[in-house]
Design a protein around this motif. Structure first.
Motif, PDB file in Angstrom:
ATOM      1  N   TRP A 174       0.851  -1.181   0.000  1.00 10.96           N
ATOM      2  CA  TRP A 174       0.000   0.000   0.000  1.00 10.96           C
ATOM      3  C   TRP A 174       0.891   1.236   0.000  1.00 10.96           C
ATOM      4  O   TRP A 174       1.986   1.214   0.585  1.00 10.96           O
ATOM      5  N   GLY A 190      -4.961  -6.343   0.017  1.00 14.07           N
ATOM      6  CA  GLY A 190      -3.928  -5.457  -0.514  1.00 14.07           C
ATOM      7  C   GLY A 190      -2.593  -6.151  -0.637  1.00 14.07           C
ATOM      8  O   GLY A 190      -1.571  -5.642  -0.173  1.00 14.07           O
ATOM      9  N   TRP A 197      -2.405  -6.603  -5.375  1.00 19.21           N
ATOM     10  CA  TRP A 197      -3.520  -6.987  -4.529  1.00 19.21           C
ATOM     11  C   TRP A 197      -4.218  -8.176  -5.162  1.00 19.21           C
ATOM     12  O   TRP A 197      -3.912  -8.571  -6.288  1.00 19.21           O
TER      13      TRP A 197
END
Length: 866
Positions: A174, A190, A197
């Motif tokens: 992320w 994620g 992801w």
């Protein structure tokens, strides 16, 4: 595998110019020795989000690029520094044991705060994307040219990934968060073995490459060289491995989920496994059944994410086109079989969903920047005409007029929050004179994202400096449609309430907008916002976000401070997931900067200009004595083009009227918004506020418009005007009425002139009819009597469910059938009556216990000249 599968399942036919482009795309790969090319295929999981430690440009850790021309480094697209280097060396390592028991190392550089930069691993991720894409290109070239050299290279890439994939780790990836891996289930959404992801877990481009070269003989040749069944390794270890990895998660119905369905279908068809095809179709149907409103809008209410979802589904439809199951096959899970499948036609709501992208556009062609959607001048599709439109499911409506360059749109937003939402209930946007004059700034991934999603960054009212509540299936934040009356084009009306945005605080939170045609080229908007609750009401208005501009006001101003939080120590966000801090205050108020203030008068005028155009908008705000006026500017985002370093260069005017008092404070904000080109056209605006309603007089173009608006259940009387109804309109010229309109009432009088109406029809909804369910009409069977035929055509039936939520249903006609009154609708009602109440048949799929009521306003108009 079904041995009867004929390859290629997906044949390719391209014009010569595209073949030339494909050859150019694979030229760098074809120029490499085979051994060197294979060594560049990454054997480890990489990371997408990796920022530049040398500069502050760009956003969302998307600064670094990779190229096959320098495969062992990455480069910042802004400062051009190449990494790793002597200043930023990858002098440390993380060590892990991968799923096949092999120790793998990840080099990194660490800054003073302990944040790790994995430059090489970012290169691995970009190389993975590159080689997978080029493999598909190579496969297509083999199909088109029958040159086995292309098939050979594609086979080498496929086999390399098939060897490496079982050992890939599942990443956590992320932006602005530490990068790492999850070594055992449950795995996060994620992160992934293949993509960043789980939605990217399907190596679909390589599936197409495999299909294209299946009959080339090169995979058999490679098998002989390696003494391994290469086809089996690709199919079982790689493609079915990806399916297995996805099945470690619950079924996904998010905006990116079509990528998963696409993978299931492509793998199923290429491997001859109809069960995988059926699973992909089953999940695709589930997406439309669960996650789209009856009006066809994707649940998140963002045109951009709607388009993303539908683009993914277009690929699914193409992958399915014409599919038939093997003879005698029936799916063991649901008992279905497919013959010459065309899922795009079979799923009824698809047509409505495709229509959303076409209609949700400003006159300049941009998609509407509501919720998380960018207002970009790209992929423009300008509408020929602006028509008033109601999207009752998602909760958005606009009043529209005009054609070509004279189009006007006045938007009212009352959506709930179900992902990618903003705190923007009852926000307003106004497009006229070729520009978005009163904007919604839309989406950003910059570090100041929290400002773009805040209530203050929208044209709405903020209570007690609090952002609106935006989430919840159990406690939804949806607004309620109260009126949508557009049968009479010169005067149109939309109204909604949004108390759910301020639960336990707002007793009334209601906005009504009127779009009034002043003459053939000019319009103005009447804006009535009523609020009860809390002890501070901030009515916010923003100028253009597309160009430099300024605002002038008619009251004296003095400097107030650098922002709306003077004396507060503000820490602005470091990344898009960081809301910042303002010592317990709402940090969005610190974005309202360079502030001046003054005391409001009984008639405040706020005039917004842009430096590059004579077009502007003047706003008249009436009867606001005792309130404070604040004027300043804020980040406009758009022209910075997602570059954090440029945000301060681009500003937009912002204005705020503040009213304070003991709770529950009651406020009425009445404004007239007047778009103009070169010079305003309204000469005078007067507001008479009485206990039962308001009377507004607007003088322009030698006429006077009287708008009489009821705010209680009692008649409204003021001077020569008397209203028994919800809304009345009179246009007079030299004492002679030129136009009169009455909505939801029995009588409107002005001097000795009267207009009689049929009031409001109310009753119960007894049953619904739906074409999608095989009925002859989309309609409502109701209690009570209505005039048959087309008398009510174009009106809106406001449906109120037992939980207080509403839906608007546009009426086409009324007829009696089988002794029952049938209201025929323009569109699917989207709900059904049950033994206990009602149930939504589309998102949010709620069931409401209790009776379902309808309310239909009648309207009547008289127009002498116009």
């Amino acid at each position: 595998m079904n041995k009867k599968t004929t390859h290629p399942v997906y044949p390719v036919a391209l014009p010569d110019e595209q073949i030339t482009q494909l050859k150019q795309s694979v030229a760098p790969i074809m120029a490499l020795p085979e051994t060197e090319m294979v060594t560049l295929v990454p054997d480890k999981t990489g990371f997408r989000f990796m920022g530049c430690p040398n500069c502050s440009e760009g956003t969302q850790e998307g600064q670094l690029t990779w190229s096959i021309d320098d495969p062992h480094h990455v480069t910042c697209r802004y400062c051009k520094m190449v990494f790793p280097n002597e200043i930023f060396p990858e002098d440390r390592e993380m060590t892990f044991v991968n799923p096949v028991g092999v120790e793998v190392k990840y080099p990194y550089w660490e800054n003073k705060t302990g944040y790790k930069y994995l430059f090489t691993a970012h290169g691995w991720r970009e190389a993975r994307v590159y080689f997978a894409g080029r493999a598909q290109d190579l496969g297509e070239l083999y199909q088109l040219t029958k040159d086995r050299a292309y098939a050979r290279r594609a086979g080498l890439i496929l086999d390399a990934f098939a060897r490496y994939y079982p050992g890939f780790l599942v990443s956590q990836d992320w932006p602005h968060r530490p990068k790492g891996f999850v070594l055992t289930p449950p795995y996060p959404s994620g992160g992934g073995k293949w993509g960043r992801w789980r939605h990217d877990e399907m190596p679909t481009d390589l599936v197409y490459a495999y299909d294209a070269i299946y009959n080339s003989g090169e995979l058999e040749r490679l098998s002989a060289e390696t003494e391994t069944d290469v086809k089996k390794r690709i199919e079982e270890d790689f493609f079915r491995g990806a399916i297995h990895q996805d099945q470690l998660h619950e079924t996904d119905y998010s905006n990116a989920a079509p990528r998963i369905y696409h993978g299931y279908i492509a793998i199923g068809r290429v491997l001859g496994d109809p069960g995988l095809v059926h699973e992909g179709v089953r999940q695709s149907r589930g997406l439309f059944e669960r996650q789209f409103y009856e009006d066809g809008f994707w649940l998140e209410g963002s045109v951009g994410y709607h388009q993303m979802t539908m683009a993914g589904m277009e690929q699914v439809f193409q992958a399915l086109k014409g599919y038939s199951d093997p003879p005698d096959y029936t799916d063991p899970i649901d008992g279905t079989r497919f013959d010459h499948l065309d899922a795009e036609q079979d799923i009824a709501i698809v047509k409505r969903a495709k229509h959303i992208s076409q209609i949700c556009r400003y006159p300049d062609g941009r998609t509407l920047p509501i919720h998380d959607n960018w207002a970009l001048f790209r992929n423009l599709h300008k509408p020929d005409v602006s028509q008033s439109t109601l999207l009752p499911g998602v909760g958005h409506a606009w009043l529209g007029l005009g054609t070509g360059v004279d189009q006007v749109q006045l938007h009212l937003h009352f959506s709930g929050g179900y992902g990618h939402e903003h705190a923007d209930n009852l926000s307003m946007a106004f497009f006229a004179k070729g520009q978005e004059l009163l904007p919604d700034i839309g989406y950003t991934h910059t570090r100041h994202r929290s400002w773009s999603t805040s209530s203050l960054s929208h044209n709405t009212v903020v209570i007690d400096e609090k952002n609106q509540y935006t989430r919840g299936h159990a406690n939804p934040s949806d607004g309620r449609l109260l009126a949508f009356e557009t049968q009479f084009e010169p005067v149109q009306w939309v109204e909604a309430s949004g108390e759910n945005g301020y639960p336990d605080l707002a007793k009334i939170y209601q906005r009504g907008l009127l779009l009034i045609q002043a003459n053939k080229t000019d319009v103005y908007a009447v804006d009535v916002f009523r609020v009860i609750g809390g002890g501070q009401h901030d009515w916010a208005l923003h100028g253009s976000a597309d160009a430099d501009g300024s605002v002038s006001v008619n009251v004296p101003l003095t400097p107030y401070g650098p922002n709306l939080l003077p004396g507060i120590n503000v820490r602005f966000p470091s990344g898009e997931a960081d809301p910042g801090d303002a010592q317990g205050r709402n940090s969005s108020y610190a974005y309202f900067q360079n502030v001046s203030h003054g005391d409001s008068s009984d008639h405040v005028t706020l005039t917004c200009h842009t430096d590059s155009s004579p077009v502007g908008v003047r706003t008249h705000v009436l009867n606001q004595q005792g309130t404070k006026l604040f004027v300043g500017n804020a980040m406009s985002f758009r022209r910075a083009e997602e570059n954090d370093a440029l945000l301060e260069q681009y500003r937009m005017p912002i204005m705020l009227l503040r009213k304070n008092g003991p709770a529950p404070l009651s406020s009425l904000f009445v404004a007239v918004h007047e778009p103009f080109d070169a010079s305003p056209f309204i000469q005078q605006v007067v507001l008479n506020q009485i206990e039962t309603g308001i009377v507004l007089s607007v003088v322009h173009h030698t006429v006077t418009d009287h708008i009489i608006y009821r705010t209680s259940s009692h008649p409204v009387a003021s001077g020569d005007l008397h209203l028994e109804g919800d809304l009345g309109f009179v246009r007079e010229q030299n004492g002679v009425p030129q136009m009169m309109g009455l909505w939801g009432g029995s009588r409107l009088t002005w001097k000795n002139h009267a207009l009689n109406g049929n009031g409001i029809y109310e009753g119960l909804v007894l049953k619904t009819q739906r074409k999608d369910a095989g009925d002859g009409h989309d309609g409502l069977i109701i209690s009570g009597e209505l005039p048959a035929g087309h008398v009510l055509k174009g009106t809106t039936a406001i449906i109120t469910f037992a939980d207080g939520t509403t839906r608007g249903c546009r009426i086409a006609s009324v007829e009696q059938t089988g002794g029952q009154m049938l209201v025929i609708l323009e569109n699917d009602p989207g709900f059904m009556i049950t033994d206990h109440g009602a149930k939504h048949l589309f998102f949010p799929l709620r069931e409401m216990v209790g009776a379902v009521h309808y309310k239909i306003r009648t309207s009547v108009f008289h127009q002498k000249t116009f």
